[in-house]
Design a protein around this motif. Sequence first.
Motif, PDB file in Angstrom:
ATOM      1  N   GLU A 239       0.833  -1.207   0.000  1.00 45.08           N
ATOM      2  CA  GLU A 239       0.000   0.000   0.000  1.00 45.08           C
ATOM      3  C   GLU A 239       0.868   1.258   0.000  1.00 45.08           C
ATOM      4  O   GLU A 239       0.564   2.228  -0.690  1.00 45.08           O
ATOM      5  CB  GLU A 239      -0.936  -0.005   1.216  1.00 45.08           C
ATOM      6  CG  GLU A 239      -1.899   1.156   1.255  1.00 45.08           C
ATOM      7  CD  GLU A 239      -2.888   1.183   0.093  1.00 45.08           C
ATOM      8  OE1 GLU A 239      -3.413   2.284  -0.184  1.00 45.08           O
ATOM      9  OE2 GLU A 239      -3.131   0.140  -0.540  1.00 45.08           O
ATOM     10  N   ILE A 240       1.964   1.248   0.752  1.00 43.24           N
ATOM     11  CA  ILE A 240       2.895   2.389   0.756  1.00 43.24           C
ATOM     12  C   ILE A 240       3.460   2.601  -0.645  1.00 43.24           C
ATOM     13  O   ILE A 240       3.499   3.723  -1.152  1.00 43.24           O
ATOM     14  CB  ILE A 240       4.022   2.182   1.788  1.00 43.24           C
ATOM     15  CG1 ILE A 240       3.456   2.283   3.207  1.00 43.24           C
ATOM     16  CG2 ILE A 240       5.141   3.211   1.584  1.00 43.24           C
ATOM     17  CD1 ILE A 240       4.418   1.819   4.295  1.00 43.24           C
ATOM     18  N   ASP A 241       3.906   1.500  -1.273  1.00 38.12           N
ATOM     19  CA  ASP A 241       4.426   1.602  -2.642  1.00 38.12           C
ATOM     20  C   ASP A 241       3.359   2.133  -3.592  1.00 38.12           C
ATOM     21  O   ASP A 241       3.643   2.968  -4.460  1.00 38.12           O
ATOM     22  CB  ASP A 241       4.921   0.236  -3.131  1.00 38.12           C
ATOM     23  CG  ASP A 241       6.230  -0.175  -2.486  1.00 38.12           C
ATOM     24  OD1 ASP A 241       6.916   0.699  -1.895  1.00 38.12           O
ATOM     25  OD2 ASP A 241       6.572  -1.373  -2.553  1.00 38.12           O
ATOM     26  N   ASN A 242       2.129   1.658  -3.419  1.00 38.86           N
ATOM     27  CA  ASN A 242       1.028   2.110  -4.259  1.00 38.86           C
ATOM     28  C   ASN A 242       0.790   3.613  -4.076  1.00 38.86           C
ATOM     29  O   ASN A 242       0.594   4.343  -5.053  1.00 38.86           O
ATOM     30  CB  ASN A 242      -0.238   1.316  -3.924  1.00 38.86           C
ATOM     31  CG  ASN A 242      -1.360   1.590  -4.886  1.00 38.86           C
ATOM     32  OD1 ASN A 242      -1.136   1.763  -6.076  1.00 38.86           O
ATOM     33  ND2 ASN A 242      -2.565   1.623  -4.360  1.00 38.86           N
ATOM     34  N   LEU A 243       0.820   4.075  -2.831  1.00 41.10           N
ATOM     35  CA  LEU A 243       0.615   5.496  -2.562  1.00 41.10           C
ATOM     36  C   LEU A 243       1.757   6.354  -3.109  1.00 41.10           C
ATOM     37  O   LEU A 243       1.551   7.512  -3.469  1.00 41.10           O
ATOM     38  CB  LEU A 243       0.457   5.741  -1.062  1.00 41.10           C
ATOM     39  CG  LEU A 243      -0.833   5.196  -0.450  1.00 41.10           C
ATOM     40  CD1 LEU A 243      -0.783   5.288   1.073  1.00 41.10           C
ATOM     41  CD2 LEU A 243      -2.034   5.933  -0.995  1.00 41.10           C
ATOM     42  N   ARG A 244       2.932   5.785  -3.169  1.00 43.37           N
ATOM     43  CA  ARG A 244       4.089   6.506  -3.720  1.00 43.37           C
ATOM     44  C   ARG A 244       4.128   6.434  -5.236  1.00 43.37           C
ATOM     45  O   ARG A 244       5.041   6.964  -5.867  1.00 43.37           O
ATOM     46  CB  ARG A 244       5.387   5.934  -3.155  1.00 43.37           C
ATOM     47  CG  ARG A 244       5.586   6.267  -1.700  1.00 43.37           C
ATOM     48  CD  ARG A 244       6.895   5.723  -1.205  1.00 43.37           C
ATOM     49  NE  ARG A 244       7.121   6.121   0.174  1.00 43.37           N
ATOM     50  CZ  ARG A 244       7.945   5.516   0.998  1.00 43.37           C
ATOM     51  NH1 ARG A 244       8.649   4.468   0.575  1.00 43.37           N
ATOM     52  NH2 ARG A 244       8.096   5.940   2.223  1.00 43.37           N
ATOM     53  N   GLY A 245       3.162   5.749  -5.837  1.00 42.15           N
ATOM     54  CA  GLY A 245       3.100   5.674  -7.287  1.00 42.15           C
ATOM     55  C   GLY A 245       3.899   4.539  -7.888  1.00 42.15           C
ATOM     56  O   GLY A 245       4.088   4.468  -9.088  1.00 42.15           O
ATOM     57  N   ARG A 246       4.336   3.630  -7.048  1.00 36.53           N
ATOM     58  CA  ARG A 246       5.054   2.455  -7.551  1.00 36.53           C
ATOM     59  C   ARG A 246       4.096   1.294  -7.592  1.00 36.53           C
ATOM     60  O   ARG A 246       3.291   1.105  -6.702  1.00 36.53           O
ATOM     61  CB  ARG A 246       6.210   2.085  -6.623  1.00 36.53           C
ATOM     62  CG  ARG A 246       7.241   3.148  -6.505  1.00 36.53           C
ATOM     63  CD  ARG A 246       8.338   2.652  -5.574  1.00 36.53           C
ATOM     64  NE  ARG A 246       9.047   3.801  -5.052  1.00 36.53           N
ATOM     65  CZ  ARG A 246       9.461   3.910  -3.809  1.00 36.53           C
ATOM     66  NH1 ARG A 246       9.254   2.948  -2.952  1.00 36.53           N
ATOM     67  NH2 ARG A 246      10.107   4.975  -3.419  1.00 36.53           N
TER      68      ARG A 246
END
Length: 150
Positions: free
Chosen positions: A53-60
Motif C-alpha cells: 500500500e505504501i508503494d502504491n501510494l508513492r506511485g510504484r
Amino acid sequence: MHVTDAQDVRRVSVLKATGLIEAAIDPAFDTGGSYRLAQAALVVCITDEGHAEIDNLRGRNASNTDAPPKPARTGIEPMHYLRMIERSTFPLRVDDAQEINCIEALKQAGFVDAAISPVLAWKESREPQELAVIRRITPFGRAQLARGTS
C-alpha cells in the motif's frame, strides 16, 4: 513503536484491522466490566500488504517488483471477518477465539459495536473461554466495507 496518544492508538487499531500493520493493542477494562478504548499500542511491524500500500501510494506498482511471494498467513484477517459478517443478523454471539481476536481489532478500530467478556471458565468446558456479542457494524465500518478495502 509504542503509542499512547488516544488518536494514534485509534489509527493503529484501524491499520491493524485492515491488515497493514502487526500490533498489540492494550485492551483496558473499566470498573463496570465493559471494554473501553485502549490506552496504548505497540506497533510490531508493517505487513507485506502495508508495504504494498505504501508503494502504491508513492506511485510504484509493487506487483512489478521481483519480490518473493508472500508467505501464507494463518488465521482470519479482521477485514475478511468483517466482510463475512456484513449481512449477519445482529446481535451476533461469537465464542471462537480467532473470531474474537478479529472482533477486538475491529472494535478498537471503531468498525463494530461489540462487547467482549473477560476470559471465564464456563460450566460446559474445562477450558477458559471468551464470549463476544457484536451489536452492529458501525457507520465507520460500513464505510470501510463500501471502499472495498481488504
